[in-house]
Design a protein around this motif. Structure first.
Motif, PDB file in Angstrom:
ATOM      1  N   GLY A 141      31.842 -28.656 -44.302  1.00  0.00           N
ATOM      2  CA  GLY A 141      31.933 -28.128 -42.951  1.00  0.00           C
ATOM      3  C   GLY A 141      33.292 -28.364 -42.332  1.00  0.00           C
ATOM      4  N   LEU A 142      33.456 -27.785 -41.136  1.00  0.00           N
ATOM      5  CA  LEU A 142      34.682 -27.908 -40.363  1.00  0.00           C
ATOM      6  C   LEU A 142      34.291 -28.057 -38.910  1.00  0.00           C
ATOM      7  CD1 LEU A 142      37.830 -27.728 -40.523  1.00  0.00           C
ATOM      8  CD2 LEU A 142      37.563 -25.278 -40.017  1.00  0.00           C
ATOM      9  N   GLN A 143      34.949 -28.978 -38.192  1.00  0.00           N
ATOM     10  CA  GLN A 143      34.606 -29.204 -36.799  1.00  0.00           C
ATOM     11  C   GLN A 143      35.868 -29.322 -35.954  1.00  0.00           C
ATOM     12  OE1 GLN A 143      33.887 -34.033 -37.187  1.00  0.00           O
ATOM     13  NE2 GLN A 143      32.149 -32.678 -37.379  1.00  0.00           N
ATOM     14  N   ILE A 144      35.705 -28.935 -34.689  1.00  0.00           N
ATOM     15  CA  ILE A 144      36.784 -29.075 -33.716  1.00  0.00           C
ATOM     16  C   ILE A 144      36.146 -29.495 -32.398  1.00  0.00           C
ATOM     17  CG2 ILE A 144      36.697 -26.624 -33.058  1.00  0.00           C
ATOM     18  CD1 ILE A 144      39.744 -26.787 -32.648  1.00  0.00           C
ATOM     19  N   GLY A 145      36.820 -30.384 -31.674  1.00  0.00           N
ATOM     20  CA  GLY A 145      36.208 -30.861 -30.449  1.00  0.00           C
ATOM     21  C   GLY A 145      37.169 -31.640 -29.578  1.00  0.00           C
ATOM     22  N   TYR A 146      36.601 -32.260 -28.562  1.00  0.00           N
ATOM     23  CA  TYR A 146      37.389 -33.025 -27.598  1.00  0.00           C
ATOM     24  C   TYR A 146      36.642 -34.317 -27.279  1.00  0.00           C
ATOM     25  CZ  TYR A 146      39.914 -34.332 -23.367  1.00  0.00           C
ATOM     26  OH  TYR A 146      40.659 -35.009 -22.436  1.00  0.00           O
ATOM     27  N   GLU A 147      37.388 -35.433 -27.241  1.00  0.00           N
ATOM     28  CA  GLU A 147      36.806 -36.730 -26.893  1.00  0.00           C
ATOM     29  C   GLU A 147      37.473 -37.250 -25.616  1.00  0.00           C
ATOM     30  OE1 GLU A 147      35.360 -40.374 -29.521  1.00  0.00           O
ATOM     31  OE2 GLU A 147      37.543 -40.366 -29.339  1.00  0.00           O
ATOM     32  N   TRP A 148      36.646 -37.658 -24.666  1.00  0.00           N
ATOM     33  CA  TRP A 148      37.157 -38.179 -23.413  1.00  0.00           C
ATOM     34  C   TRP A 148      37.562 -39.650 -23.553  1.00  0.00           C
ATOM     35  CZ3 TRP A 148      33.632 -34.318 -23.630  1.00  0.00           C
ATOM     36  CH2 TRP A 148      33.848 -33.218 -22.790  1.00  0.00           C
ATOM     37  N   SER A 149      38.349 -40.115 -22.617  1.00  0.00           N
ATOM     38  CA  SER A 149      38.738 -41.528 -22.603  1.00  0.00           C
ATOM     39  C   SER A 149      37.482 -42.393 -22.466  1.00  0.00           C
ATOM     40  CB  SER A 149      39.697 -41.818 -21.447  1.00  0.00           C
ATOM     41  OG  SER A 149      40.886 -41.055 -21.583  1.00  0.00           O
TER      42      SER A 149
END
Length: 203
Positions: free
Chosen positions: A16-24
């Motif tokens: 698989g392949l994933q893209i995302g955002y993580e907050w502080s």
């Protein structure tokens, strides 16, 4: 008429392949515990494997048909992830996540065999079919910072794909078997227990 069966899964791989955002992270200076929230989009390829199943036939005197086929699928998932920071290590971070989305499942080379009719595949005129269904995923894992931008992770995933429905071609064996209508088959949920390892790059 729709025939129903529960598949029995054999071994299969996935990638698989994933893209995302993580907050502080939010953390307590006193205890050293903290939480990080992340949101990801993920595409999964579920590698080819060969489930088997049993399909009761009506009327019952016609017996039971034993199904086998090759299956592969794709899933697109939206994931919410919660990572825990602990007072013991800032390098090894446990996490949990839940996902929802859609999956596309394709069956090929389907064979519906009845022991009372040796050599007859009841789906012989068109043994391929596909369907789309909702999917849910839960995962638990741990990740390790190899560098500022590179993270190694390993995790366990439970992926469930809802029941799907397929239409296979009629039985066509001139002079050997009476002709039939198309076969409408509903397959029970597909449940995967997966162990995954991979790399993440953070910008």
């Amino acid at each position: 008429m729709v025939y129903y069966f529960e598949p029995v899964l054999k071994d299969g791989g996935q990638c698989g392949l994933q893209i995302g955002y993580e907050w502080s992270d939010w953390h307590s200076a006193e205890s050293g515990w903290g939480l990080k929230l992340a949101f990801e989009f993920e595409g999964l390829y579920l590698g080819k494997h060969s489930p088997e199943g049993v399909m009761p036939i009506e009327p019952q005197y016609l017996g039971t048909q034993y199904l086998s086929f090759d299956t592969q699928g794709y899933a697109l998932l939206a994931t919410a992830m919660l990572t825990v920071t602990t007072p013991w290590s800032q390098r090894f971070l446990p996490y949990a996540a839940a996902s929802t989305g859609m999956a596309r499942v394709s069956l090929s080379n389907a064979d519906s065999a009845n022991p009372s009719e040796p050599g007859i595949n009841h789906f012989n005129s068109d043994p391929n079919a596909s369907d789309t269904a909702s999917a849910l995923q839960f995962k638990l894992g741990i990740k390790s910072k190899l560098s500022r931008n590179l993270i190694l992770f390993t995790e366990y995933r439970y992926l469930s794909i809802d029941s799907t429905r397929y239409t296979f071609g009629p039985t066509v064996y001139p002079e050997e078997h009476p002709p039939t209508d198309d076969w409408d088959v509903r397959m029970g949920k597909l449940n995967y227990n997966l162990f995954v390892a991979g790399l993440q790059y953070r910008f």
